[in-house]
Design a protein around this motif. Sequence first.
Motif, PDB file in Angstrom:
ATOM      1  N   ALA A  34      -2.510   2.485  -7.713  1.00 16.39           N
ATOM      2  CA  ALA A  34      -1.643   2.668  -8.892  1.00 16.39           C
ATOM      3  C   ALA A  34      -1.641   1.392  -9.736  1.00 16.39           C
ATOM      4  O   ALA A  34      -1.766   0.283  -9.215  1.00 16.39           O
ATOM      5  CB  ALA A  34      -0.225   3.014  -8.445  1.00 16.39           C
TER       6      ALA A  34
ATOM      7  N   ALA B 278       5.779   0.247 -10.733  1.00 15.77           N
ATOM      8  CA  ALA B 278       5.280  -0.305  -9.466  1.00 15.77           C
ATOM      9  C   ALA B 278       5.787  -1.723  -9.245  1.00 15.77           C
ATOM     10  O   ALA B 278       6.163  -2.097  -8.135  1.00 15.77           O
ATOM     11  CB  ALA B 278       3.748  -0.281  -9.456  1.00 15.77           C
TER      12      ALA B 278
ATOM     13  N   CYS C  62       7.142   5.130   1.402  1.00 16.81           N
ATOM     14  CA  CYS C  62       6.136   5.822   0.596  1.00 16.81           C
ATOM     15  C   CYS C  62       6.772   6.712  -0.461  1.00 16.81           C
ATOM     16  O   CYS C  62       6.395   6.670  -1.644  1.00 16.81           O
ATOM     17  CB  CYS C  62       5.212   6.653   1.491  1.00 16.81           C
ATOM     18  SG  CYS C  62       3.995   5.670   2.395  1.00 16.81           S
TER      19      CYS C  62
ATOM     20  N   ASN D  70       0.403   5.064  -1.680  1.00 16.73           N
ATOM     21  CA  ASN D  70       1.074   6.112  -0.897  1.00 16.73           C
ATOM     22  C   ASN D  70       0.534   6.166   0.536  1.00 16.73           C
ATOM     23  O   ASN D  70       0.551   7.203   1.188  1.00 16.73           O
ATOM     24  CB  ASN D  70       0.943   7.478  -1.550  1.00 16.73           C
ATOM     25  CG  ASN D  70       2.019   8.459  -1.092  1.00 16.73           C
ATOM     26  OD1 ASN D  70       3.116   8.037  -0.719  1.00 16.73           O
ATOM     27  ND2 ASN D  70       1.713   9.737  -1.093  1.00 16.73           N
TER      28      ASN D  70
ATOM     29  N   ILE E 290       3.587   1.589  -1.692  1.00 17.81           N
ATOM     30  CA  ILE E 290       4.007   1.777  -3.078  1.00 17.81           C
ATOM     31  C   ILE E 290       2.824   2.131  -3.972  1.00 17.81           C
ATOM     32  O   ILE E 290       2.887   3.061  -4.780  1.00 17.81           O
ATOM     33  CB  ILE E 290       4.711   0.498  -3.589  1.00 17.81           C
ATOM     34  CG1 ILE E 290       6.052   0.299  -2.852  1.00 17.81           C
ATOM     35  CG2 ILE E 290       4.937   0.557  -5.097  1.00 17.81           C
ATOM     36  CD1 ILE E 290       6.694  -1.056  -3.086  1.00 17.81           C
ATOM     37  N   LEU E 291       1.713   1.419  -3.824  1.00 19.59           N
ATOM     38  CA  LEU E 291       0.594   1.574  -4.756  1.00 19.59           C
ATOM     39  C   LEU E 291      -0.381   2.681  -4.364  1.00 19.59           C
ATOM     40  O   LEU E 291      -1.014   3.280  -5.234  1.00 19.59           O
ATOM     41  CB  LEU E 291      -0.162   0.246  -4.870  1.00 19.59           C
ATOM     42  CG  LEU E 291       0.639  -0.936  -5.437  1.00 19.59           C
ATOM     43  CD1 LEU E 291      -0.185  -2.201  -5.387  1.00 19.59           C
ATOM     44  CD2 LEU E 291       1.078  -0.644  -6.863  1.00 19.59           C
TER      45      LEU E 291
ATOM     46  N   THR F  36       0.828  -1.204   0.000  1.00 18.30           N
ATOM     47  CA  THR F  36       0.000   0.000   0.000  1.00 18.30           C
ATOM     48  C   THR F  36       0.864   1.256   0.000  1.00 18.30           C
ATOM     49  O   THR F  36       0.456   2.290  -0.530  1.00 18.30           O
ATOM     50  CB  THR F  36      -0.923   0.016   1.229  1.00 18.30           C
ATOM     51  OG1 THR F  36      -0.156  -0.211   2.412  1.00 18.30           O
ATOM     52  CG2 THR F  36      -1.981  -1.053   1.110  1.00 18.30           C
TER      53      THR F  36
ATOM     54  N   HIS G 236       6.238   5.039  -3.979  1.00 14.38           N
ATOM     55  CA  HIS G 236       5.110   5.560  -4.741  1.00 14.38           C
ATOM     56  C   HIS G 236       5.592   6.390  -5.931  1.00 14.38           C
ATOM     57  O   HIS G 236       4.935   6.414  -6.979  1.00 14.38           O
ATOM     58  CB  HIS G 236       4.220   6.408  -3.835  1.00 14.38           C
ATOM     59  CG  HIS G 236       2.895   6.753  -4.452  1.00 14.38           C
ATOM     60  ND1 HIS G 236       1.974   5.799  -4.823  1.00 14.38           N
ATOM     61  CD2 HIS G 236       2.346   7.952  -4.775  1.00 14.38           C
ATOM     62  CE1 HIS G 236       0.909   6.386  -5.332  1.00 14.38           C
ATOM     63  NE2 HIS G 236       1.104   7.687  -5.330  1.00 14.38           N
TER      64      HIS G 236
ATOM     65  N   ALA H 177       6.089   4.016  -8.588  1.00 10.47           N
ATOM     66  CA  ALA H 177       4.798   3.550  -9.104  1.00 10.47           C
ATOM     67  C   ALA H 177       4.196   4.581 -10.056  1.00 10.47           C
ATOM     68  O   ALA H 177       3.626   4.231 -11.099  1.00 10.47           O
ATOM     69  CB  ALA H 177       3.842   3.273  -7.951  1.00 10.47           C
TER      70      ALA H 177
END
Length: 513
Positions: free
Chosen positions: A233, A107, A95, A84, A81-82, A79, A99, A102
């Motif tokens: 993302a 990603a 983050c 933030n 990465i995808l 979460t 992110h 991503a």
Amino acid sequence: MLQGLSDLGQAYLSFLNPMTLLYGLGGAFVGIVMGILPGLSATLAIALLTTLTIKLSPNDAILVLICSYVGALYGGSRTAILLNIPGTAANAASCADGHALALKGQAGRAIGIATSGAFVSTLIGVVCLALFTPMLAEVALKFGAFEFFWLALFGVTMSGSIVGSDPIKGWLMGLLGLLLAQVGQESLYAYDRFTFGWDELSGGIGLIPALVGAFGLAEVLTTLADPIERKIADLKDSVLPRWREVIQYRWTVLRSGIIGVATGLLPGVGEDAGAWMSYASAKALSKNKEEFGKGSIDGLMAAETGDMSSIPGHIIPSLALGIPGSAPSAVLMAAMIIHGVQPGPMLMIDNPQFIYHVVAMTTLASVTILLFGLFGVRPLLQVLKIRRGILMPIVFVLCTVGAFATASRLFDVYVMLAIGIGAFFLRRRGYEMAPLVLGLVLGHLLDKSLRRGLVLSDGSLLPFITRPICIVFAVVTVFTILMYVPAFKAAVKAAVAAVGNRLATLLGRKAGA
């Protein structure tokens, strides 16, 4: 040394059977799912699984809990990465760069980096766990009732820094946990205390209802009160890690792994500290500082390596001293006690093989997150599509069943509800629940050690402040409290700076001479 290697080898062999491997995979899977879901945490995963594993053998049950612990921190990077949004507090450092990658359409690459860093760093922590825990436990074998009192008091003192930024709130929750631990029959004469005529309270406040209420029900109420929806993302590229990048940043992995273990050894310093310190170290030593926060591979690798390697670091003092260093490790230690394993100095006498079993469990946990990270990312991300209005009632049912199942008492459900509702309102005021659990766990040890010490000394308090180990713990405990006083903290910083300047001057004179 040879005996230790033999015990370690036997521990690894004992876990090489299909059922045990299935337990490890199941624990890691649940942990990753809990980590992926924003708002849920490793602490909640361990608390819920403690109730569901109560009928398992101690080794299998604790294997499930350790795998869920490792899995939750690993899953939280998804979460981060995808979305933030850090799945757990320890993933906050991931983050910025995760992110950012991503958003650049990388990603999958970011998840691969997080997976490889998590796997390698957990193995670094496992090596330290195998080396340092027996050594620390050997030292702790010299403890008696007087030393155990200060050890427990020091652990409660750490509640001021175990979570959050306000030590007063941490200490208040730790003291509340100590008070709850005094409910029921006392240890020497079985006299009822604070029961107010309720026979159900004679046995004290159960750990499982308290854990489930403080972390499970409170989390459900908090999540339903503050729902957050974010756009995910896209995951278009491959999640397979690029091992040349791991080799390229090998010194970052090694340095961050050591930093993570070192921060884990410090009671009261959570996994997030390991991540942020590793991230700061990587940025300070990087030749490309301007890339940090904009999609730096070095920064993401450092953050994920630092938080994952801190897990074995937190387990070391939990096993050897009975002092957890973070909220999840506090709940894990409570779960060990529930399953009949007493962490602390006596562990090397009562169950020395268990330390090596934990080493094997943590190794298995690192392998499971690698497998899920390589082959289960896309299916696991479907969990993010589950509406919270559907998920949270399911978690509430699990909380109720878990509180009731351990002793088949409806009263435990009432305890869970009371503690959960109280924890919900306290959390909204900035009070964290980990110090409460820490006080509840250490309260019995503190009370028993104080009373036994007074019996042994015929009521004298002198042994508590004259024995060598007691003096060390007393000084460290008082110093820890005083460090939260602004004037004292400023004086200590000034004194350290003055000593540093003086040493620099002396060294400069010698070099000139």
